[in-house]
Scaffold this motif. Structure first.
Motif, PDB file in Angstrom:
ATOM      1  N   MET A 187     109.193  -6.639 101.533  1.00  0.00           N
ATOM      2  CA  MET A 187     109.191  -6.207 102.921  1.00  0.00           C
ATOM      3  C   MET A 187     110.593  -5.872 103.394  1.00  0.00           C
ATOM      4  O   MET A 187     111.589  -6.216 102.772  1.00  0.00           O
ATOM      5  CB  MET A 187     108.566  -7.285 103.804  1.00  0.00           C
ATOM      6  N   ARG A 188     110.645  -5.227 104.541  1.00  0.00           N
ATOM      7  CA  ARG A 188     111.920  -4.773 105.075  1.00  0.00           C
ATOM      8  C   ARG A 188     112.865  -5.946 105.354  1.00  0.00           C
ATOM      9  O   ARG A 188     114.080  -5.797 105.310  1.00  0.00           O
ATOM     10  CB  ARG A 188     111.674  -3.994 106.368  1.00  0.00           C
ATOM     11  N   ASP A 189     112.311  -7.095 105.648  1.00  0.00           N
ATOM     12  CA  ASP A 189     113.170  -8.254 105.920  1.00  0.00           C
ATOM     13  C   ASP A 189     113.621  -8.934 104.622  1.00  0.00           C
ATOM     14  O   ASP A 189     114.103 -10.064 104.648  1.00  0.00           O
ATOM     15  CB  ASP A 189     112.448  -9.256 106.830  1.00  0.00           C
ATOM     16  N   ASP A 190     113.454  -8.249 103.486  1.00  0.00           N
ATOM     17  CA  ASP A 190     113.872  -8.724 102.164  1.00  0.00           C
ATOM     18  C   ASP A 190     112.970  -9.805 101.601  1.00  0.00           C
ATOM     19  O   ASP A 190     113.242 -10.349 100.532  1.00  0.00           O
ATOM     20  CB  ASP A 190     115.319  -9.245 102.159  1.00  0.00           C
ATOM     21  N   SER A 191     111.902 -10.136 102.304  1.00  0.00           N
ATOM     22  CA  SER A 191     110.997 -11.136 101.749  1.00  0.00           C
ATOM     23  C   SER A 191     110.110 -10.501 100.685  1.00  0.00           C
ATOM     24  O   SER A 191     109.891  -9.289 100.684  1.00  0.00           O
ATOM     25  CB  SER A 191     110.124 -11.745 102.857  1.00  0.00           C
ATOM     26  N   SER A 197     113.080 -12.261  95.398  1.00  0.00           N
ATOM     27  CA  SER A 197     113.915 -11.597  96.395  1.00  0.00           C
ATOM     28  C   SER A 197     113.871 -10.088  96.182  1.00  0.00           C
ATOM     29  O   SER A 197     113.290  -9.594  95.210  1.00  0.00           O
ATOM     30  CB  SER A 197     115.354 -12.064  96.243  1.00  0.00           C
ATOM     31  N   THR A 198     114.496  -9.377  97.099  1.00  0.00           N
ATOM     32  CA  THR A 198     114.619  -7.926  96.945  1.00  0.00           C
ATOM     33  C   THR A 198     115.331  -7.588  95.647  1.00  0.00           C
ATOM     34  O   THR A 198     114.952  -6.640  94.941  1.00  0.00           O
ATOM     35  CB  THR A 198     115.391  -7.332  98.136  1.00  0.00           C
ATOM     36  N   ALA A 199     116.360  -8.352  95.294  1.00  0.00           N
ATOM     37  CA  ALA A 199     117.092  -8.089  94.046  1.00  0.00           C
ATOM     38  C   ALA A 199     116.148  -8.211  92.856  1.00  0.00           C
ATOM     39  O   ALA A 199     116.162  -7.380  91.941  1.00  0.00           O
ATOM     40  CB  ALA A 199     118.254  -9.067  93.902  1.00  0.00           C
ATOM     41  N   TRP A 200     115.311  -9.237  92.874  1.00  0.00           N
ATOM     42  CA  TRP A 200     114.331  -9.393  91.795  1.00  0.00           C
ATOM     43  C   TRP A 200     113.391  -8.203  91.787  1.00  0.00           C
ATOM     44  O   TRP A 200     113.099  -7.635  90.731  1.00  0.00           O
ATOM     45  CB  TRP A 200     113.546 -10.702  92.002  1.00  0.00           C
ATOM     46  N   TYR A 201     112.919  -7.816  92.970  1.00  0.00           N
ATOM     47  CA  TYR A 201     111.980  -6.693  93.056  1.00  0.00           C
ATOM     48  C   TYR A 201     112.612  -5.432  92.490  1.00  0.00           C
ATOM     49  O   TYR A 201     112.005  -4.715  91.706  1.00  0.00           O
ATOM     50  CB  TYR A 201     111.564  -6.483  94.521  1.00  0.00           C
TER      51      TYR A 201
END
Ligand SMILES: [Zn+2]
Length: 146
Positions: free
Chosen positions: A98-102, A119-123
């Motif tokens: 999501m936009r909030d990095d969740s 996290s976003t990094a993982w994604y």
């Protein structure tokens, strides 16, 4: 997690994506690779117009969409353990960033839960390039097989 306003934002982003695709298919192919065009100095006539492209023709960035989503068919290993939903499902997830990095996980039965260990990094490490924009969550889920 998916309130109506977020749906609307997602829909707007989808429209922008469609406009961009329509534009790309109607324009002749450039003779130079896109990377060259992006780094080339702006043409004088373009420089005189601050917003050369109207917002609806710009490529949606991460900030323009409510979130990203991808399929995760294999068992999802988090911190060395296969992650399972409370219903017992452990594969065929849809992963949301999501936009909030969740990061959220949705099991095949439709249970959605925020996954704090991702996290976003993982994604970003695990996802491919964005290839579809969806007008709403339901369309995206259908596209991904849920
Ligand atoms: Zn479940």
């Amino acid at each position: 997690m998916f309130r109506r306003t977020r749906d609307r934002e997602f829909r707007d982003a989808q429209r922008a994506g469609q406009a961009l695709l329509a534009m790309h298919t109607e324009l002749p192919l450039p003779n130079t690779p896109a990377t060259d065009a992006a780094t080339a100095p702006a043409a004088p006539e373009a420089a005189e117009v601050p917003d050369f492209l109207p917002p609806e023709f710009r490529a949606p960035s991460r900030q323009d969409v409510s979130g990203l989503m991808m399929r995760w068919d294999l068992p999802l290993v988090i911190d060395g353990e296969v992650h399972a939903c409370h219903c017992g499902a452990y594969r065929n997830w849809i992963v949301f960033n999501m936009r909030d990095d969740s990061v959220w996980l949705r099991c095949p039965a439709g249970h959605e839960a925020k996954e704090e260990r991702l996290s976003t990094a993982w994604y970003n490490r695990n996802s491919g390039p964005v290839d579809h924009f969806h007008p709403n969550l339901e369309d995206g889920l259908r596209h991904l097989g849920h």
